[in-house]
Enzyme design. Sequence first.
Site, PDB file in Angstrom:
ATOM      1  N   GLU A 137       0.877  -1.157   0.000  1.00 12.01           N
ATOM      2  CA  GLU A 137       0.000   0.000   0.000  1.00 12.01           C
ATOM      3  C   GLU A 137       0.921   1.215   0.000  1.00 12.01           C
ATOM      4  O   GLU A 137       1.813   1.300   0.842  1.00 12.01           O
ATOM      5  CB  GLU A 137      -0.859  -0.020   1.274  1.00 12.01           C
ATOM      6  CG  GLU A 137      -2.096   0.800   1.136  1.00 12.01           C
ATOM      7  CD  GLU A 137      -2.870   0.941   2.434  1.00 12.01           C
ATOM      8  OE1 GLU A 137      -2.815   0.027   3.275  1.00 12.01           O
ATOM      9  OE2 GLU A 137      -3.508   1.993   2.579  1.00 12.01           O
ATOM     10  N   ARG A 197       4.981 -13.192   9.635  1.00 10.84           N
ATOM     11  CA  ARG A 197       5.676 -11.954   9.296  1.00 10.84           C
ATOM     12  C   ARG A 197       7.018 -11.919  10.007  1.00 10.84           C
ATOM     13  O   ARG A 197       7.221 -12.589  11.021  1.00 10.84           O
ATOM     14  CB  ARG A 197       4.832 -10.737   9.636  1.00 10.84           C
ATOM     15  CG  ARG A 197       4.602 -10.515  11.116  1.00 10.84           C
ATOM     16  CD  ARG A 197       3.558  -9.438  11.382  1.00 10.84           C
ATOM     17  NE  ARG A 197       3.910  -8.142  10.857  1.00 10.84           N
ATOM     18  CZ  ARG A 197       3.239  -7.518   9.884  1.00 10.84           C
ATOM     19  NH1 ARG A 197       2.179  -8.063   9.346  1.00 10.84           N
ATOM     20  NH2 ARG A 197       3.599  -6.333   9.468  1.00 10.84           N
ATOM     21  N   LYS A 246       4.181   0.800  10.098  1.00 12.03           N
ATOM     22  CA  LYS A 246       4.365   2.008   9.287  1.00 12.03           C
ATOM     23  C   LYS A 246       3.897   3.247  10.045  1.00 12.03           C
ATOM     24  O   LYS A 246       4.458   4.325   9.885  1.00 12.03           O
ATOM     25  CB  LYS A 246       3.601   1.866   7.969  1.00 12.03           C
ATOM     26  CG  LYS A 246       4.365   1.024   6.957  1.00 12.03           C
ATOM     27  CD  LYS A 246       3.788   1.152   5.575  1.00 12.03           C
ATOM     28  CE  LYS A 246       2.803   0.047   5.319  1.00 12.03           C
ATOM     29  NZ  LYS A 246       2.340  -0.022   3.936  1.00 12.03           N
TER      30      LYS A 246
HETATM   31  P1  ATP Z   1      -0.292  -1.696   6.786  1.00 12.59           P
HETATM   32  O1  ATP Z   1      -1.145  -2.654   6.017  1.00 12.59           O
HETATM   33  O2  ATP Z   1      -0.501  -1.668   8.241  1.00 12.59           O
HETATM   34  O3  ATP Z   1      -0.194  -0.341   6.186  1.00 12.59           O
HETATM   35  P2  ATP Z   1       1.852  -3.436   5.997  1.00 12.59           P
HETATM   36  O4  ATP Z   1       3.209  -3.463   6.610  1.00 12.59           O
HETATM   37  O5  ATP Z   1       1.017  -4.655   5.987  1.00 12.59           O
HETATM   38  O6  ATP Z   1       1.170  -2.225   6.699  1.00 12.59           O
HETATM   39  P3  ATP Z   1       1.600  -3.343   3.135  1.00 12.59           P
HETATM   40  O7  ATP Z   1       2.015  -2.271   2.223  1.00 12.59           O
HETATM   41  O8  ATP Z   1       0.185  -3.742   3.166  1.00 12.59           O
HETATM   42  O9  ATP Z   1       2.039  -2.878   4.548  1.00 12.59           O
HETATM   43  O10 ATP Z   1       2.514  -4.615   2.924  1.00 12.59           O
HETATM   44  C1  ATP Z   1       2.837  -5.129   1.671  1.00 12.59           C
HETATM   45  C2  ATP Z   1       3.176  -6.581   1.798  1.00 12.59           C
HETATM   46  O11 ATP Z   1       4.276  -6.771   2.684  1.00 12.59           O
HETATM   47  C3  ATP Z   1       2.025  -7.387   2.352  1.00 12.59           C
HETATM   48  O12 ATP Z   1       1.864  -8.545   1.571  1.00 12.59           O
HETATM   49  C4  ATP Z   1       2.450  -7.726   3.737  1.00 12.59           C
HETATM   50  O13 ATP Z   1       1.905  -8.963   4.138  1.00 12.59           O
HETATM   51  C5  ATP Z   1       3.970  -7.760   3.629  1.00 12.59           C
HETATM   52  N1  ATP Z   1       4.603  -7.445   4.907  1.00 12.59           N
HETATM   53  C6  ATP Z   1       4.416  -6.350   5.653  1.00 12.59           C
HETATM   54  N2  ATP Z   1       5.109  -6.410   6.795  1.00 12.59           N
HETATM   55  C7  ATP Z   1       5.788  -7.584   6.774  1.00 12.59           C
HETATM   56  C8  ATP Z   1       6.680  -8.253   7.688  1.00 12.59           C
HETATM   57  N3  ATP Z   1       7.033  -7.702   8.847  1.00 12.59           N
HETATM   58  N4  ATP Z   1       7.166  -9.449   7.324  1.00 12.59           N
HETATM   59  C9  ATP Z   1       6.828 -10.016   6.159  1.00 12.59           C
HETATM   60  N5  ATP Z   1       5.998  -9.449   5.264  1.00 12.59           N
HETATM   61  C10 ATP Z   1       5.469  -8.249   5.567  1.00 12.59           C
END
Ligand code: ATP
Length: 549
Positions: A32, A257, A267
Site C-alpha cells: 500500500e 511476518r 508504518k
Molecule cells: P499496513 O497494512 O498496516 O499499512 P503493511 O506493513 O502490511 O502495513 P503493506 O504495504 O500492506 O504494509 O505490505 C505489503 C506486503 O508486505 C504485504 O503482503 C504484507 O503482508 C507484507 N509485509 C508487511 N510487513 C511484513 C513483515 N514484517 N514481514 C513479512 N511481510 C510483511
Amino acid sequence: MSESLNFLEQIIETDLSEGKHDGKVLTRFPPEPNGYLHIGHAKSICLNFSIAKKYGGNTNLRFDDTNPVKEDTEYVDSIQQDVEWLGFKWNTPTLFASDYFQQLHDFAVVLIEKGLAYVDDSTQEEISDMRGKPTSPGTESPYRNRSVEENLSLFEGMKNGDFEEGSKVLRAKIDMASPNMHMRDPIMYRILKAHHHRTGDAWCIYPMYDYAHGISDSIEGITHSICTLEFEVHRPLYDWFLEKLEIFPSRQYEFARLNMSYTIMSKRKLLKLVEEGHVNGWDDPRMPTVSGMRRKGYPPAAIRNFCDKIGVAKRENLIDLSLLEFCVREELNKTAPRVMGVLDPLKVTITNFPEGKTEEVEVINNPENPDGGSRKMPFSREIWIERADFMEDAPRKFFRLKPEGMVRLKGAYIIQCDEVIKDESGEVVELKCSYFENSRSGSDESGLKVKGTIHWVSVADALSVEVRMYDRLFSTEEPGKDGDFLDDINPDSLKIINAYVEPALKGVEEGKRVQFMRKGYYCVDQDSSKEKLVFNQTATLRDNWSKKK
Ligand code: ATP
Ligand code: MG
C-alpha cells in the site's frame, strides 16, 4: 518431496505436479503506498520474487492503493526504487488496484444483482454494534432485505455523489452469525469525497481493502497469493467473493511476518519517528527501511541473504537483529576494500624521518580478495594514529604503542615511542617516535620482533572527513512492549565525529563501501560534498553488541 523445501515450495510443487494453472506460477508483491518499505517488506519481496523465479514464473508489483486518504506518489516512487535496488524485476507495467476501480465497481453490481450485496444506511457505530462479539451472533441490519432494484439505484446514487460521506455503505450479504467476524456482512464500499493520487476526483466511492485485494489478485491471475498470517482469517472472505463472482480462483497462503529485535516495523510508528523528528527522514540510516539500510551501506545481497537465512515459517517468532548485521559483515568482508581511517586521532612525530619528505608504501586492498590489488599510501614525518592504540600505563599484554614500546605501522615501518607530550590538563597530545629505516614491510631486515600492527595516515596527506557513528535506534529488545515505544529510543544512537582518512579516498563516489581497517565498515553518504566527505558507519567488525548487554 525433498526435505529442504519450505511449505510454500511444497504447495507449488504439488500444484505443478497436478498441472494446476497449466503449470504457471504468478505471485505478486502488493504494497500500500502509504509509507516506505522496511525490512519486513524486503522479506516478503524476496519470498515472492524468488519463489516465482525458482519455478519459472513471474511476479507482479501491484500497488494496493484503495485508500486515497493516506496514499501518495512519493511512496509509489520510493517503493519501486527499493524493489529494484533489492535486485528484483517485476512484470511490466507496474500495476495499481486503482486501475481496477471500474471492474471492482462492476463486480459489486453483479453481487447486488445476485442478491449478495446491499446498501446499508446505518451509521458506523450501529454497524459495529450489530456485528456483535466473536462469541455471540450479530444482528441483521434493518436494511439487509432491500430489493435488488433499490440496492442498484442506491449504489448508483452513492457512485454519483448523491449522498454524504458516512451516510451509506455497500455491504456483502453473507452471514451475521458466522464465527468469523470478517464474514458478518463486511463493508465493500464507502463514500469518500477524497482526491485519489491516480484517479483524481473520478470516484467518490472507494472499495475496502478486503473487497479489492482478493479480486485484484484474481483479475491478474495470481496463482499463489502469499501474505502474512494476520490475513489468514480474511481468506474465507476473499474466497467467497471469487466464488460468487465465478472468477479466477487465486489462492492465498500465509506465512509468519518478520519481527526483529530492537526494531519496529509498524508504518504508523515509523511515520511518527519521521514526523516528530526522532530521526532525519525515512532514509535515516538508523531506520529499518530499505532506503535507510541502503544509505547506511547495507549491500542488497546481504539483505537477500538474510531473508533467505531466516526462511519461511508458519509461526510468529522474533529474529535477532544481529543476524542481519552478521549478513552485512559477511558480505562486506568479501567485497569492501580496506582503507586506513583514524577515527580518534593522536599525532605521532617520527623525529628521525626527514622533514618535508614523503615516501610511498604499498598496501593490499583486500586480503580476502586475491584480485583486489594494492595501492600506494604516502608516509611522512607526521602521522595520525588511533588514540586507543597508545597506552601510557599499559599492561604487559598490550601489544600496541606504549612508552619505549614498538609497534608496526601497517604496510610501513616499525616505530618506537620515545617521548609522550601532554597538555596542561595532563592529556596526551602527541608522541615523539623514531622509526627503523630497515624495517619496511616487505623488505624488513631489522630483525626486530613486534607483536602489534596498527593503522595510520599521514598528517599532510590525510583527508578530514565527517563520520556518523550509529548505535541501535532502540535500547530494548521489543520497543513499546512495556509502554510507549518512543520511551525506548536510544538517546545515543547517533554520534558525529571528525576523522582522518587516507588520500586515496579523495573524490570517491556516493554509496561506496569500504572497511576502515580494524574499525569497521563505512559507506559514503549522499551529504558528501567536494570539500568534505561524509561517511556512515555501516557495521562494526565484530558483534560488539552482545558484549554491551
Ligand atoms: P499496513 O497494512 O498496516 O499499512 P503493511 O506493513 O502490511 O502495513 P503493506 O504495504 O500492506 O504494509 O505490505 C505489503 C506486503 O508486505 C504485504 O503482503 C504484507 O503482508 C507484507 N509485509 C508487511 N510487513 C511484513 C513483515 N514484517 N514481514 C513479512 N511481510 C510483511
Ligand atoms: Mg497491509
